[in-house]
Motif scaffolding. Structure first.
Motif, PDB file in Angstrom:
ATOM      1  N   MET A 124      46.512  19.390  80.003  1.00 53.69           N
ATOM      2  CA  MET A 124      47.231  18.179  80.376  1.00 53.69           C
ATOM      3  C   MET A 124      48.030  17.489  79.010  1.00 53.69           C
ATOM      4  SD  MET A 124      44.531  16.336  82.918  1.00 53.69           S
ATOM      5  CE  MET A 124      43.715  17.252  84.247  1.00 53.69           C
ATOM      6  N   VAL A 125      47.652  17.982  77.942  1.00 52.47           N
ATOM      7  CA  VAL A 125      48.099  17.339  76.939  1.00 52.47           C
ATOM      8  C   VAL A 125      48.995  18.425  75.995  1.00 52.47           C
ATOM      9  CG1 VAL A 125      47.660  16.029  74.703  1.00 52.47           C
ATOM     10  CG2 VAL A 125      46.127  16.014  76.837  1.00 52.47           C
ATOM     11  N   PRO A 126      50.159  18.971  76.382  1.00 60.55           N
ATOM     12  CA  PRO A 126      51.037  20.035  75.869  1.00 60.55           C
ATOM     13  C   PRO A 126      50.959  19.966  74.482  1.00 60.55           C
ATOM     14  CG  PRO A 126      52.145  18.947  77.814  1.00 60.55           C
ATOM     15  CD  PRO A 126      51.078  18.131  77.636  1.00 60.55           C
ATOM     16  N   GLU A 127      51.077  18.823  73.811  1.00 62.28           N
ATOM     17  CA  GLU A 127      51.483  18.842  72.497  1.00 62.28           C
ATOM     18  C   GLU A 127      50.233  18.971  71.604  1.00 62.28           C
ATOM     19  OE1 GLU A 127      50.709  14.656  73.695  1.00 62.28           O
ATOM     20  OE2 GLU A 127      51.856  16.273  74.487  1.00 62.28           O
ATOM     21  N   ALA A 128      48.978  19.166  72.304  1.00 65.25           N
ATOM     22  CA  ALA A 128      47.635  19.497  71.444  1.00 65.25           C
ATOM     23  C   ALA A 128      47.455  20.680  71.470  1.00 65.25           C
ATOM     24  CB  ALA A 128      46.460  18.577  72.043  1.00 65.25           C
ATOM     25  N   VAL A 129      48.471  21.693  71.028  1.00 62.56           N
ATOM     26  CA  VAL A 129      48.430  22.946  70.948  1.00 62.56           C
ATOM     27  C   VAL A 129      47.263  23.657  70.183  1.00 62.56           C
ATOM     28  CG1 VAL A 129      49.465  25.384  70.299  1.00 62.56           C
ATOM     29  CG2 VAL A 129      50.846  23.376  71.221  1.00 62.56           C
ATOM     30  N   ASP A 130      46.776  23.046  68.896  1.00 65.48           N
ATOM     31  CA  ASP A 130      45.666  23.506  68.309  1.00 65.48           C
ATOM     32  C   ASP A 130      44.482  23.452  68.801  1.00 65.48           C
ATOM     33  OD1 ASP A 130      47.282  24.542  66.331  1.00 65.48           O
ATOM     34  OD2 ASP A 130      47.065  22.916  65.021  1.00 65.48           O
ATOM     35  N   GLU A 131      44.024  22.076  69.697  1.00 64.65           N
ATOM     36  CA  GLU A 131      42.952  21.815  70.356  1.00 64.65           C
ATOM     37  C   GLU A 131      42.795  22.732  71.630  1.00 64.65           C
ATOM     38  OE1 GLU A 131      39.340  19.588  71.484  1.00 64.65           O
ATOM     39  OE2 GLU A 131      40.419  20.272  69.883  1.00 64.65           O
ATOM     40  N   TRP A 132      43.878  23.212  72.255  1.00 64.45           N
ATOM     41  CA  TRP A 132      43.872  24.095  73.280  1.00 64.45           C
ATOM     42  C   TRP A 132      43.441  25.359  72.913  1.00 64.45           C
ATOM     43  CZ3 TRP A 132      45.801  28.816  74.750  1.00 64.45           C
ATOM     44  CH2 TRP A 132      45.752  29.009  76.208  1.00 64.45           C
ATOM     45  N   GLU A 133      43.998  25.952  71.867  1.00 68.26           N
ATOM     46  CA  GLU A 133      43.487  27.236  71.447  1.00 68.26           C
ATOM     47  C   GLU A 133      42.090  27.132  70.946  1.00 68.26           C
ATOM     48  OE1 GLU A 133      45.284  29.863  71.490  1.00 68.26           O
ATOM     49  OE2 GLU A 133      47.359  29.294  71.564  1.00 68.26           O
ATOM     50  N   ARG A 134      41.618  26.260  70.207  1.00 71.03           N
ATOM     51  CA  ARG A 134      40.047  26.167  70.009  1.00 71.03           C
ATOM     52  C   ARG A 134      39.279  26.066  71.456  1.00 71.03           C
ATOM     53  NH1 ARG A 134      36.022  22.645  69.685  1.00 71.03           N
ATOM     54  NH2 ARG A 134      37.305  20.865  70.406  1.00 71.03           N
ATOM     55  N   LEU A 135      39.607  25.456  72.313  1.00 70.25           N
ATOM     56  CA  LEU A 135      39.077  25.107  73.453  1.00 70.25           C
ATOM     57  C   LEU A 135      39.144  26.432  74.490  1.00 70.25           C
ATOM     58  CD1 LEU A 135      39.715  21.647  74.672  1.00 70.25           C
ATOM     59  CD2 LEU A 135      37.369  22.615  73.687  1.00 70.25           C
ATOM     60  N   HIS A 136      40.185  27.193  74.276  1.00 68.39           N
ATOM     61  CA  HIS A 136      40.637  28.466  75.095  1.00 68.39           C
ATOM     62  C   HIS A 136      39.697  29.592  74.495  1.00 68.39           C
ATOM     63  CE1 HIS A 136      43.064  32.224  75.410  1.00 68.39           C
ATOM     64  NE2 HIS A 136      42.749  31.799  76.823  1.00 68.39           N
ATOM     65  N   ASN A 137      39.431  29.620  72.972  1.00 64.44           N
ATOM     66  CA  ASN A 137      38.639  30.376  72.684  1.00 64.44           C
ATOM     67  C   ASN A 137      37.059  30.230  72.999  1.00 64.44           C
ATOM     68  OD1 ASN A 137      40.534  31.877  71.146  1.00 64.44           O
ATOM     69  ND2 ASN A 137      40.394  30.622  69.478  1.00 64.44           N
ATOM     70  N   ARG A 138      36.853  28.882  73.153  1.00 65.32           N
ATOM     71  CA  ARG A 138      35.388  28.508  73.289  1.00 65.32           C
ATOM     72  C   ARG A 138      35.122  28.976  74.880  1.00 65.32           C
ATOM     73  NH1 ARG A 138      32.934  22.686  72.539  1.00 65.32           N
ATOM     74  NH2 ARG A 138      33.165  23.200  70.400  1.00 65.32           N
ATOM     75  N   PHE A 139      35.993  28.727  75.719  1.00 64.01           N
ATOM     76  CA  PHE A 139      35.807  29.200  77.148  1.00 64.01           C
ATOM     77  C   PHE A 139      35.651  30.742  77.318  1.00 64.01           C
ATOM     78  CE2 PHE A 139      37.723  31.118  80.812  1.00 64.01           C
ATOM     79  CZ  PHE A 139      36.969  30.633  82.036  1.00 64.01           C
ATOM     80  N   HIS A 140      36.309  31.511  76.463  1.00 58.30           N
ATOM     81  CA  HIS A 140      36.198  32.921  76.637  1.00 58.30           C
ATOM     82  C   HIS A 140      34.901  33.339  75.984  1.00 58.30           C
ATOM     83  CE1 HIS A 140      39.900  34.714  78.563  1.00 58.30           C
ATOM     84  NE2 HIS A 140      40.349  33.801  78.167  1.00 58.30           N
ATOM     85  N   ARG A 141      34.453  32.844  74.969  1.00 53.02           N
ATOM     86  CA  ARG A 141      33.165  33.134  74.265  1.00 53.02           C
ATOM     87  C   ARG A 141      32.033  32.664  75.233  1.00 53.02           C
ATOM     88  NH1 ARG A 141      35.413  30.953  69.676  1.00 53.02           N
ATOM     89  NH2 ARG A 141      34.016  28.943  69.752  1.00 53.02           N
ATOM     90  N   THR A 142      32.146  31.629  75.872  1.00 51.32           N
ATOM     91  CA  THR A 142      30.881  31.189  76.774  1.00 51.32           C
ATOM     92  C   THR A 142      31.107  31.888  77.789  1.00 51.32           C
ATOM     93  OG1 THR A 142      31.449  28.694  76.116  1.00 51.32           O
ATOM     94  CG2 THR A 142      30.209  28.985  78.257  1.00 51.32           C
ATOM     95  N   LEU A 143      32.201  32.395  78.554  1.00 54.50           N
ATOM     96  CA  LEU A 143      32.226  33.377  79.732  1.00 54.50           C
ATOM     97  C   LEU A 143      31.354  34.582  79.461  1.00 54.50           C
ATOM     98  CD1 LEU A 143      33.327  33.705  82.514  1.00 54.50           C
ATOM     99  CD2 LEU A 143      35.264  34.715  81.287  1.00 54.50           C
ATOM    100  N   VAL A 144      31.324  35.122  78.267  1.00 55.35           N
ATOM    101  CA  VAL A 144      30.663  36.222  78.011  1.00 55.35           C
ATOM    102  C   VAL A 144      29.248  36.206  77.267  1.00 55.35           C
ATOM    103  CG1 VAL A 144      32.666  37.646  78.543  1.00 55.35           C
ATOM    104  CG2 VAL A 144      32.129  36.912  76.164  1.00 55.35           C
ATOM    105  N   ALA A 145      28.856  35.070  76.593  1.00 54.80           N
ATOM    106  CA  ALA A 145      27.914  34.707  76.020  1.00 54.80           C
ATOM    107  C   ALA A 145      26.592  35.370  76.219  1.00 54.80           C
ATOM    108  CB  ALA A 145      27.722  33.062  75.881  1.00 54.80           C
ATOM    109  N   PRO A 146      26.235  35.325  77.614  1.00 50.20           N
ATOM    110  CA  PRO A 146      24.757  35.767  77.664  1.00 50.20           C
ATOM    111  C   PRO A 146      24.983  37.720  78.068  1.00 50.20           C
ATOM    112  CG  PRO A 146      25.612  34.962  79.835  1.00 50.20           C
ATOM    113  CD  PRO A 146      26.679  34.788  78.773  1.00 50.20           C
ATOM    114  N   CYS A 147      25.821  38.181  77.600  1.00 50.07           N
ATOM    115  CA  CYS A 147      25.858  39.551  77.853  1.00 50.07           C
ATOM    116  C   CYS A 147      24.840  40.400  77.200  1.00 50.07           C
ATOM    117  CB  CYS A 147      27.232  40.198  77.354  1.00 50.07           C
ATOM    118  SG  CYS A 147      27.430  40.306  75.400  1.00 50.07           S
ATOM    119  N   GLY A 148      23.836  39.718  76.285  1.00 47.89           N
ATOM    120  CA  GLY A 148      22.980  40.563  75.618  1.00 47.89           C
ATOM    121  C   GLY A 148      23.005  41.447  74.521  1.00 47.89           C
ATOM    122  N   SER A 149      24.402  41.245  73.936  1.00 49.55           N
ATOM    123  CA  SER A 149      24.831  42.192  72.916  1.00 49.55           C
ATOM    124  C   SER A 149      25.512  41.426  71.698  1.00 49.55           C
ATOM    125  CB  SER A 149      25.537  43.375  73.342  1.00 49.55           C
ATOM    126  OG  SER A 149      25.846  44.305  72.155  1.00 49.55           O
TER     127      SER A 149
END
Length: 223
Positions: A124-149
């Motif tokens: 919702m905050v288009p100008e906060a690109v760096d923050e979006w990128e940080r949270l985007h990376n965190r989301f993808h990391r969280t999604l696969v975090a319990p893979c066990g490897s």
């Protein structure tokens, strides 16, 4: 005192490694650009020894190329390399997602919902690109975090950094971005429903759509 100095140098090297890594992924340096060590020392305010340690680590990681005794260069953007990176993302991230859905517990579900919520708010905050990128990376990391490897997660992180070098060079495409953002929410729903087949298919499509955006970055960076 010797131990303290060594610890301080290691801390500085780690800090400059993280900062430089992010700047390389974000496109602060042009593809193919020769990196000036003296300019880096001045810009980042660090000494030669910790800087060289960081540069050597980044070369081993693949975000820099070491040119014998002549220094370092930012890797060029190459279509064949991007194809390889995207294919490996589909394979490894898809595998990790399947395993995460099998092994993830209630705590993971809560963390995934929270990560998705933060990412959606950042949309919702288009100008906060760096923050979006940080949270985007965190989301993808969280999604696969319990893979066990641990190794699988390391490989995926490295692939994401390499992939993002191309993606962040690409021109803005709001319509594609909206589809990709919607897919984040769909991935969460499928993960919580433990629908491995549908989640894997959606992840493949998500990476493919991102690849099509990144490919335009490759073409832009190659000009």
């Amino acid at each position: 005192m010797v131990i303290s100095r060594e610890k301080g140098r290691t801390t500085t090297s780690g800090r400059i490694y993280d900062t430089l890594r992010q700047d390389l992924v974000n496109g602060r340096f042009a593809a193919g650009e020769k990196v000036s060590i003296s300019a880096l020392k001045e810009h980042y305010g660090v000494g030669l020894s910790p800087l060289r340690e960081a540069l050597n680590r980044l070369a081993a990681y693949g975000l820099l190329e070491q040119e014998s005794q002549r220094g370092f260069r930012v890797p060029r953007l190459d279509r064949r390399e991007l194809d390889d990176i995207a294919e490996m993302r589909r394979e490894l991230e898809g595998m990790a997602l399947e395993r995460a859905i099998r092994f993830g517990d209630a705590e993971w579900e809560s963390e995934l919902l929270a990560a998705a919520h933060r990412l959606k708010r950042a949309d919702m905050v288009p100008e906060a690109v760096d923050e979006w990128e940080r949270l985007h990376n965190r989301f993808h990391r969280t999604l696969v975090a319990p893979c066990g490897s641990v190794w699988l997660l390391r490989f995926i992180e490295q692939l994401h950094d390499q992939f993002d070098r191309y993606r962040r060079m690409a021109p803005e495409e709001p319509q594609v971005r909206r589809v990709l953002d919607a897919q984040h929410g769909e991935l969460v729903t499928l993960a919580l429903e433990r629908d491995i087949k549908a989640a894997r298919e959606l992840m493949d499509d998500h990476v493919q759509r991102s690849y099509e955006v990144a490919l335009k970055g490759a073409m832009t960076g190659a000009d």
